[in-house]
Design a protein around this motif. Structure first.
Motif, PDB file in Angstrom:
ATOM      1  N   ARG A  58       0.809  -1.226   0.000  1.00  0.00           N
ATOM      2  CA  ARG A  58       0.000   0.000   0.000  1.00  0.00           C
ATOM      3  C   ARG A  58       0.839   1.271   0.000  1.00  0.00           C
ATOM      4  O   ARG A  58       0.320   2.363   0.186  1.00  0.00           O
ATOM      5  CB  ARG A  58      -0.957  -0.006   1.198  1.00  0.00           C
ATOM      6  CG  ARG A  58      -2.016  -1.095   1.052  1.00  0.00           C
ATOM      7  CD  ARG A  58      -2.843  -1.276   2.304  1.00  0.00           C
ATOM      8  NE  ARG A  58      -3.895  -2.256   2.073  1.00  0.00           N
ATOM      9  CZ  ARG A  58      -3.716  -3.572   2.136  1.00  0.00           C
ATOM     10  NH1 ARG A  58      -2.520  -4.062   2.417  1.00  0.00           N
ATOM     11  NH2 ARG A  58      -4.723  -4.407   1.909  1.00  0.00           N
ATOM     12  N   ARG A  66       3.350   4.346   0.794  1.00  0.00           N
ATOM     13  CA  ARG A  66       3.465   5.248   1.946  1.00  0.00           C
ATOM     14  C   ARG A  66       2.060   5.561   2.450  1.00  0.00           C
ATOM     15  O   ARG A  66       1.199   5.984   1.689  1.00  0.00           O
ATOM     16  CB  ARG A  66       4.199   6.518   1.514  1.00  0.00           C
ATOM     17  CG  ARG A  66       4.524   7.484   2.628  1.00  0.00           C
ATOM     18  CD  ARG A  66       5.405   8.608   2.112  1.00  0.00           C
ATOM     19  NE  ARG A  66       4.763   9.313   1.004  1.00  0.00           N
ATOM     20  CZ  ARG A  66       3.923  10.327   1.153  1.00  0.00           C
ATOM     21  NH1 ARG A  66       3.610  10.761   2.366  1.00  0.00           N
ATOM     22  NH2 ARG A  66       3.395  10.918   0.094  1.00  0.00           N
ATOM     23  N   HIS A  67       1.852   5.369   3.748  1.00  0.00           N
ATOM     24  CA  HIS A  67       0.498   5.464   4.302  1.00  0.00           C
ATOM     25  C   HIS A  67       0.542   6.181   5.641  1.00  0.00           C
ATOM     26  O   HIS A  67       1.482   6.010   6.416  1.00  0.00           O
ATOM     27  CB  HIS A  67      -0.092   4.057   4.484  1.00  0.00           C
ATOM     28  CG  HIS A  67      -1.578   3.993   4.349  1.00  0.00           C
ATOM     29  ND1 HIS A  67      -2.447   4.543   5.273  1.00  0.00           N
ATOM     30  CD2 HIS A  67      -2.367   3.430   3.392  1.00  0.00           C
ATOM     31  CE1 HIS A  67      -3.687   4.313   4.903  1.00  0.00           C
ATOM     32  NE2 HIS A  67      -3.671   3.640   3.750  1.00  0.00           N
ATOM     33  N   TRP A 110      -4.746  -1.112   9.981  1.00  0.00           N
ATOM     34  CA  TRP A 110      -5.388   0.171   9.664  1.00  0.00           C
ATOM     35  C   TRP A 110      -6.887  -0.022   9.577  1.00  0.00           C
ATOM     36  O   TRP A 110      -7.370  -0.977   8.975  1.00  0.00           O
ATOM     37  CB  TRP A 110      -4.851   0.696   8.336  1.00  0.00           C
ATOM     38  CG  TRP A 110      -5.466   1.992   7.873  1.00  0.00           C
ATOM     39  CD1 TRP A 110      -5.121   3.252   8.276  1.00  0.00           C
ATOM     40  CD2 TRP A 110      -6.526   2.157   6.922  1.00  0.00           C
ATOM     41  NE1 TRP A 110      -5.888   4.196   7.629  1.00  0.00           N
ATOM     42  CE2 TRP A 110      -6.771   3.553   6.785  1.00  0.00           C
ATOM     43  CE3 TRP A 110      -7.288   1.271   6.162  1.00  0.00           C
ATOM     44  CZ2 TRP A 110      -7.735   4.059   5.932  1.00  0.00           C
ATOM     45  CZ3 TRP A 110      -8.262   1.774   5.306  1.00  0.00           C
ATOM     46  CH2 TRP A 110      -8.473   3.164   5.199  1.00  0.00           C
ATOM     47  N   ASP A 114     -12.355   4.324   2.645  1.00  0.00           N
ATOM     48  CA  ASP A 114     -10.973   4.167   2.206  1.00  0.00           C
ATOM     49  C   ASP A 114     -10.244   5.503   2.132  1.00  0.00           C
ATOM     50  O   ASP A 114      -9.042   5.580   2.382  1.00  0.00           O
ATOM     51  CB  ASP A 114     -10.943   3.491   0.826  1.00  0.00           C
ATOM     52  CG  ASP A 114      -9.529   3.183   0.379  1.00  0.00           C
ATOM     53  OD1 ASP A 114      -8.844   2.411   1.070  1.00  0.00           O
ATOM     54  OD2 ASP A 114      -9.109   3.727  -0.659  1.00  0.00           O
ATOM     55  N   GLU A 115     -10.947   6.595   1.798  1.00  0.00           N
ATOM     56  CA  GLU A 115     -10.278   7.887   1.644  1.00  0.00           C
ATOM     57  C   GLU A 115     -10.021   8.591   2.968  1.00  0.00           C
ATOM     58  O   GLU A 115      -9.375   9.651   2.993  1.00  0.00           O
ATOM     59  CB  GLU A 115     -11.092   8.805   0.719  1.00  0.00           C
ATOM     60  CG  GLU A 115     -12.493   9.102   1.204  1.00  0.00           C
ATOM     61  CD  GLU A 115     -13.531   8.148   0.621  1.00  0.00           C
ATOM     62  OE1 GLU A 115     -14.711   8.541   0.535  1.00  0.00           O
ATOM     63  OE2 GLU A 115     -13.150   7.020   0.252  1.00  0.00           O
ATOM     64  N   GLU A 163       1.040   9.369  -1.993  1.00  0.00           N
ATOM     65  CA  GLU A 163       0.641   8.556  -0.849  1.00  0.00           C
ATOM     66  C   GLU A 163      -0.262   7.410  -1.309  1.00  0.00           C
ATOM     67  O   GLU A 163      -1.069   7.587  -2.226  1.00  0.00           O
ATOM     68  CB  GLU A 163      -0.089   9.422   0.176  1.00  0.00           C
ATOM     69  CG  GLU A 163      -0.370   8.704   1.484  1.00  0.00           C
ATOM     70  CD  GLU A 163      -1.141   9.564   2.478  1.00  0.00           C
ATOM     71  OE1 GLU A 163      -1.587   9.003   3.493  1.00  0.00           O
ATOM     72  OE2 GLU A 163      -1.304  10.774   2.223  1.00  0.00           O
ATOM     73  N   ARG A 164      -0.082   6.259  -0.708  1.00  0.00           N
ATOM     74  CA  ARG A 164      -0.868   5.048  -0.955  1.00  0.00           C
ATOM     75  C   ARG A 164      -0.625   4.459  -2.342  1.00  0.00           C
ATOM     76  O   ARG A 164      -1.412   3.656  -2.821  1.00  0.00           O
ATOM     77  CB  ARG A 164      -2.369   5.298  -0.727  1.00  0.00           C
ATOM     78  CG  ARG A 164      -2.672   5.856   0.658  1.00  0.00           C
ATOM     79  CD  ARG A 164      -4.156   5.873   0.953  1.00  0.00           C
ATOM     80  NE  ARG A 164      -4.431   6.471   2.247  1.00  0.00           N
ATOM     81  CZ  ARG A 164      -5.610   6.480   2.847  1.00  0.00           C
ATOM     82  NH1 ARG A 164      -6.654   5.908   2.245  1.00  0.00           N
ATOM     83  NH2 ARG A 164      -5.780   7.051   4.022  1.00  0.00           N
ATOM     84  N   ASP A 165       0.459   4.851  -2.985  1.00  0.00           N
ATOM     85  CA  ASP A 165       0.829   4.306  -4.288  1.00  0.00           C
ATOM     86  C   ASP A 165       1.844   3.189  -4.055  1.00  0.00           C
ATOM     87  O   ASP A 165       2.938   3.453  -3.543  1.00  0.00           O
ATOM     88  CB  ASP A 165       1.441   5.416  -5.144  1.00  0.00           C
ATOM     89  CG  ASP A 165       1.607   5.012  -6.597  1.00  0.00           C
ATOM     90  OD1 ASP A 165       1.042   3.973  -6.978  1.00  0.00           O
ATOM     91  OD2 ASP A 165       2.304   5.719  -7.345  1.00  0.00           O
TER      92      ASP A 165
END
Length: 245
Positions: A29, A31-32, A58, A63-64, A103-105
């Motif tokens: 997932r 960087r989160h 988490w 999700d957002e 982020e989240r990539d």
């Protein structure tokens, strides 16, 4: 929404009186961020130090949303990383590089590379070589990868000694000699004919190479400065290479 995964702590920032927002790097997932309630407690502060490997759960309604983290320690290496300038600057600089990515990539290979480098930061000279490859990988994932495998002019794969500042491609000694003053040096350890370890001069050239393309393609267009920790890491890594037996 819920997921659970191993992660590497990149940093935290205060949130209210007792909580923090933790930033971690995960394999699947990317960087989160997440809220850690009680993250400023005596129990959690040692766990949430940059470089530590943790188990993260988490949860969020959507999700957002920022969501909340439940974090358990797996391998607490932060105390060891604080013992040397190379390690301390290295953690800070790699975290800053990862913040250049959305982020989240997901970038699983960068997660794996980060984990490996963190385990080798007690070898400052070797860590310098690994770090340069990490910068090259970040450049590649941002869409600005360098081609260091063959000469841009001749296609040959040996005696590659330069990199074109315009194309980011390798150039052979013969083809690049007339333009040497305008070329960047390609350190031997980054070329196809790599050697066992990099000399201090080769490390210096490697930092200059990746720094040039990071400035051109990433920092300057975004109007941001290169992290000062990178210079500290560069100096410490090259000093360690000079002192190597």
């Amino acid at each position: 929404m819920q997921w659970q995964e191993e992660a590497i702590v990149l940093g935290v920032k205060r949130h209210g009186e007792t909580s923090v927002i933790a930033e971690v790097m995960t394999r699947e997932r990317g960087r989160h961020m997440g809220l850690v309630r009680g993250g400023r407690s005596r129990t959690m502060q040692p766990v949430l130090q940059p470089g530590n490997l943790v188990d993260v759960t988490w949860r969020a309604r959507l999700d957002e949303h920022l969501g909340e983290f439940r974090i358990e320690p797996i391998r607490q290496r932060a105390a060891r990383l604080m013992e040397s300038a190379v390690a301390l600057y290295g953690v800070q600089t790699m975290a800053a590089l990862l913040r250049l990515l959305p982020e989240r990539d997901p970038h699983p290979h960068l997660y794996e590379a980060l984990d490996i480098i963190l385990d080798h930061l007690d070898d400052p000279a070797g860590a310098g070589e690994l770090f340069i490859r990490f910068e090259l990988a970040v450049l590649n994932d941002l869409g600005f990868g360098l081609d260091l495998t063959e000469c841009a002019a001749t296609g040959r794969r040996d005696r590659l000694t330069f990199v074109s500042p315009k194309s980011g491609r390798a150039v052979s000694e013969e083809a690049g000699r007339p333009y040497a003053e305008r070329m960047l040096v390609l350190p031997a350890f980054l070329g196809p004919e790599r050697q066992e370890t990099a000399s201090p001069e080769e490390l210096e050239a490697a930092f200059r190479l990746t720094g040039f393309f990071l400035h051109r393609h990433v920092y300057d267009p975004r109007g941001i400065e290169m992290p000062s920790a990178r210079e500290g890491f560069r100096e410490a890594a090259i000093k360690a290479a000079r002192e190597r037996p």
